[in-house]
Design a protein around this motif. Structure first.
Motif, PDB file in Angstrom:
ATOM      1  N   ASN A 118       1.891  68.496  37.279  1.00  0.00           N
ATOM      2  CA  ASN A 118       2.891  68.972  38.210  1.00  0.00           C
ATOM      3  C   ASN A 118       3.444  67.949  38.901  1.00  0.00           C
ATOM      4  OD1 ASN A 118       4.301  70.991  39.451  1.00  0.00           O
ATOM      5  ND2 ASN A 118       2.745  71.365  41.042  1.00  0.00           N
ATOM      6  N   GLN A 119       4.797  67.883  39.102  1.00  0.00           N
ATOM      7  CA  GLN A 119       5.310  66.852  40.071  1.00  0.00           C
ATOM      8  C   GLN A 119       6.359  67.308  41.144  1.00  0.00           C
ATOM      9  OE1 GLN A 119       7.787  65.218  36.823  1.00  0.00           O
ATOM     10  NE2 GLN A 119       6.067  64.231  35.856  1.00  0.00           N
ATOM     11  N   ILE A 120       6.436  66.483  42.151  1.00  0.00           N
ATOM     12  CA  ILE A 120       7.323  66.812  43.047  1.00  0.00           C
ATOM     13  C   ILE A 120       8.449  65.939  43.138  1.00  0.00           C
ATOM     14  CG2 ILE A 120       7.909  66.817  45.454  1.00  0.00           C
ATOM     15  CD1 ILE A 120       5.170  67.664  46.336  1.00  0.00           C
ATOM     16  N   VAL A 121       9.810  66.306  42.687  1.00  0.00           N
ATOM     17  CA  VAL A 121      10.724  65.263  42.344  1.00  0.00           C
ATOM     18  C   VAL A 121      11.875  65.405  43.544  1.00  0.00           C
ATOM     19  CG1 VAL A 121      12.821  65.008  40.852  1.00  0.00           C
ATOM     20  CG2 VAL A 121      10.320  65.539  40.149  1.00  0.00           C
ATOM     21  N   TYR A 122      12.462  64.352  44.016  1.00  0.00           N
ATOM     22  CA  TYR A 122      13.401  64.378  44.986  1.00  0.00           C
ATOM     23  C   TYR A 122      14.628  63.656  44.456  1.00  0.00           C
ATOM     24  CZ  TYR A 122      16.159  63.496  49.105  1.00  0.00           C
ATOM     25  OH  TYR A 122      17.235  63.665  50.153  1.00  0.00           O
ATOM     26  N   GLN A 161      13.120  75.073  43.066  1.00  0.00           N
ATOM     27  CA  GLN A 161      14.354  73.982  43.079  1.00  0.00           C
ATOM     28  C   GLN A 161      14.948  74.492  44.502  1.00  0.00           C
ATOM     29  OE1 GLN A 161      16.908  72.962  39.869  1.00  0.00           O
ATOM     30  NE2 GLN A 161      18.800  73.016  41.253  1.00  0.00           N
ATOM     31  N   GLY A 162      15.123  73.569  45.514  1.00  0.00           N
ATOM     32  CA  GLY A 162      15.897  73.828  46.760  1.00  0.00           C
ATOM     33  C   GLY A 162      15.767  72.655  47.623  1.00  0.00           C
ATOM     34  N   THR A 163      15.959  72.933  48.950  1.00  0.00           N
ATOM     35  CA  THR A 163      16.050  71.868  50.025  1.00  0.00           C
ATOM     36  C   THR A 163      14.568  71.634  50.518  1.00  0.00           C
ATOM     37  OG1 THR A 163      16.081  73.683  51.735  1.00  0.00           O
ATOM     38  CG2 THR A 163      18.136  72.789  50.627  1.00  0.00           C
ATOM     39  N   LEU A 164      14.593  70.738  51.339  1.00  0.00           N
ATOM     40  CA  LEU A 164      13.228  70.422  52.102  1.00  0.00           C
ATOM     41  C   LEU A 164      12.581  71.465  52.615  1.00  0.00           C
ATOM     42  CD1 LEU A 164      10.866  68.385  52.149  1.00  0.00           C
ATOM     43  CD2 LEU A 164      12.257  67.228  54.076  1.00  0.00           C
ATOM     44  N   TRP A 177      15.125  69.137  45.864  1.00  0.00           N
ATOM     45  CA  TRP A 177      13.708  68.778  45.611  1.00  0.00           C
ATOM     46  C   TRP A 177      13.247  69.677  44.431  1.00  0.00           C
ATOM     47  CZ3 TRP A 177      10.312  65.486  48.701  1.00  0.00           C
ATOM     48  CH2 TRP A 177      10.889  65.224  49.710  1.00  0.00           C
ATOM     49  N   THR A 178      12.515  69.402  43.799  1.00  0.00           N
ATOM     50  CA  THR A 178      11.974  70.318  42.453  1.00  0.00           C
ATOM     51  C   THR A 178      10.472  70.170  42.503  1.00  0.00           C
ATOM     52  OG1 THR A 178      12.180  68.884  40.635  1.00  0.00           O
ATOM     53  CG2 THR A 178      14.044  70.521  41.294  1.00  0.00           C
ATOM     54  N   THR A 179       9.781  71.192  41.904  1.00  0.00           N
ATOM     55  CA  THR A 179       8.358  71.147  41.758  1.00  0.00           C
ATOM     56  C   THR A 179       8.087  72.303  40.755  1.00  0.00           C
ATOM     57  OG1 THR A 179       6.111  70.665  42.197  1.00  0.00           O
ATOM     58  CG2 THR A 179       7.565  72.047  43.931  1.00  0.00           C
ATOM     59  N   GLY A 180       7.478  72.238  39.941  1.00  0.00           N
ATOM     60  CA  GLY A 180       7.196  73.729  39.040  1.00  0.00           C
ATOM     61  C   GLY A 180       8.482  74.443  38.814  1.00  0.00           C
ATOM     62  N   LEU A 219      21.702  58.072  39.603  1.00  0.00           N
ATOM     63  CA  LEU A 219      21.032  58.816  40.592  1.00  0.00           C
ATOM     64  C   LEU A 219      19.717  58.261  40.921  1.00  0.00           C
ATOM     65  CD1 LEU A 219      21.091  62.296  39.082  1.00  0.00           C
ATOM     66  CD2 LEU A 219      22.430  61.518  40.720  1.00  0.00           C
ATOM     67  N   THR A 220      19.291  58.462  42.333  1.00  0.00           N
ATOM     68  CA  THR A 220      18.201  57.977  42.920  1.00  0.00           C
ATOM     69  C   THR A 220      17.148  59.016  42.812  1.00  0.00           C
ATOM     70  OG1 THR A 220      19.362  56.597  44.490  1.00  0.00           O
ATOM     71  CG2 THR A 220      16.810  57.051  44.780  1.00  0.00           C
ATOM     72  N   VAL A 221      15.963  59.048  41.707  1.00  0.00           N
ATOM     73  CA  VAL A 221      15.286  60.095  41.667  1.00  0.00           C
ATOM     74  C   VAL A 221      13.995  59.577  41.820  1.00  0.00           C
ATOM     75  CG1 VAL A 221      14.195  61.715  39.966  1.00  0.00           C
ATOM     76  CG2 VAL A 221      16.665  61.157  40.035  1.00  0.00           C
ATOM     77  N   ILE A 222      13.103  60.214  42.974  1.00  0.00           N
ATOM     78  CA  ILE A 222      11.885  59.975  43.088  1.00  0.00           C
ATOM     79  C   ILE A 222      10.913  60.935  42.720  1.00  0.00           C
ATOM     80  CG2 ILE A 222      10.008  59.142  44.896  1.00  0.00           C
ATOM     81  CD1 ILE A 222      12.505  58.309  46.760  1.00  0.00           C
ATOM     82  N   CYS A 223       9.994  60.640  41.911  1.00  0.00           N
ATOM     83  CA  CYS A 223       9.171  61.691  41.151  1.00  0.00           C
ATOM     84  C   CYS A 223       7.655  61.194  41.194  1.00  0.00           C
ATOM     85  CB  CYS A 223       9.583  61.633  39.447  1.00  0.00           C
ATOM     86  SG  CYS A 223       8.686  62.755  38.637  1.00  0.00           S
ATOM     87  N   VAL A 224       6.840  62.161  41.784  1.00  0.00           N
ATOM     88  CA  VAL A 224       5.224  61.904  42.106  1.00  0.00           C
ATOM     89  C   VAL A 224       4.683  62.903  41.140  1.00  0.00           C
ATOM     90  CG1 VAL A 224       3.682  61.494  43.946  1.00  0.00           C
ATOM     91  CG2 VAL A 224       5.906  60.688  44.297  1.00  0.00           C
ATOM     92  N   GLN A 225       3.586  62.498  40.570  1.00  0.00           N
ATOM     93  CA  GLN A 225       2.517  63.230  39.947  1.00  0.00           C
ATOM     94  C   GLN A 225       1.765  64.060  41.120  1.00  0.00           C
ATOM     95  OE1 GLN A 225       2.689  63.830  36.606  1.00  0.00           O
ATOM     96  NE2 GLN A 225       1.026  65.195  36.637  1.00  0.00           N
TER      97      GLN A 225
END
Length: 156
Positions: free
Chosen positions: A102-106, A119-122, A113-116, A88-94
């Motif tokens: 807290n992170q935003i993950v795509y 979970q859902g679409t952009l 997208w997930t954060t806290g 999987l291509t996972v981009i995770c930014v603190q």
């Protein structure tokens, strides 16, 4: 696979990770849909082709796990440790927010997208940011900068 059998496999996997015998979790092409994998240590597990649809993976440690061709539809993916995932291509930014760590993950292949607890679409993420942080311009802009960064990374 039922939860009891899975728990035995995960116990052996924990031993293997600690170098105490046991064996690596081979869950290649296994149906794990609807099972509870919250906080499961699946580090370096073989989940290639596994059906994880509807699985609860919140707080699971998936570092180094192989998720190639895994079905993650409708799986709960919040709070996962995503380091060194295969397949999987996972981009995770603190992000420095009102919460610690807290992170935003795509997840590119799933377009999720997930954060806290989100979970859902952009589009859903943008709407959630406006609802949650509409009155905090600094924080809202910080989220959007991170989203733009992730989108730029994906475009390359």
């Amino acid at each position: 696979m039922n939860q009891e059998k899975l728990n035995i496999i995960l116990e052996k996997h924990e031993k293997w990770l600690r170098g105490e015998g046991g064996e690596r979790a081979d869950l290649n092409n296994v149906d794990l849909g609807n099972v509870d994998l919250r906080r499961a240590n699946l580090r370096r597990a073989d989940l290639k082709g596994a059906d994880l649809s509807n699985a609860d993976l919140r707080c699971a440690d998936l570092r180094g796990a192989n998720l190639s061709y895994a079905n993650l539809s409708n799986a709960l993916l919040n709070w996962i440790i995503w380091q060194d995932i295969e397949g999987l291509t996972v981009i995770c930014v603190q992000v420095d927010t009102t919460r610690k760590n807290n992170q935003i993950v795509y997840i590119k292949e799933l377009d999720i997208w997930t954060t806290g607890c989100f979970q859902g679409t952009l589009d859903e993420l943008r709407a959630a940011i406006e609802i949650e942080h509409g009155d905090n311009e600094k924080l809202r802009k910080r989220y959007y900068r991170v989203i733009d960064f992730i989108l730029n990374e994906v475009a390359e």
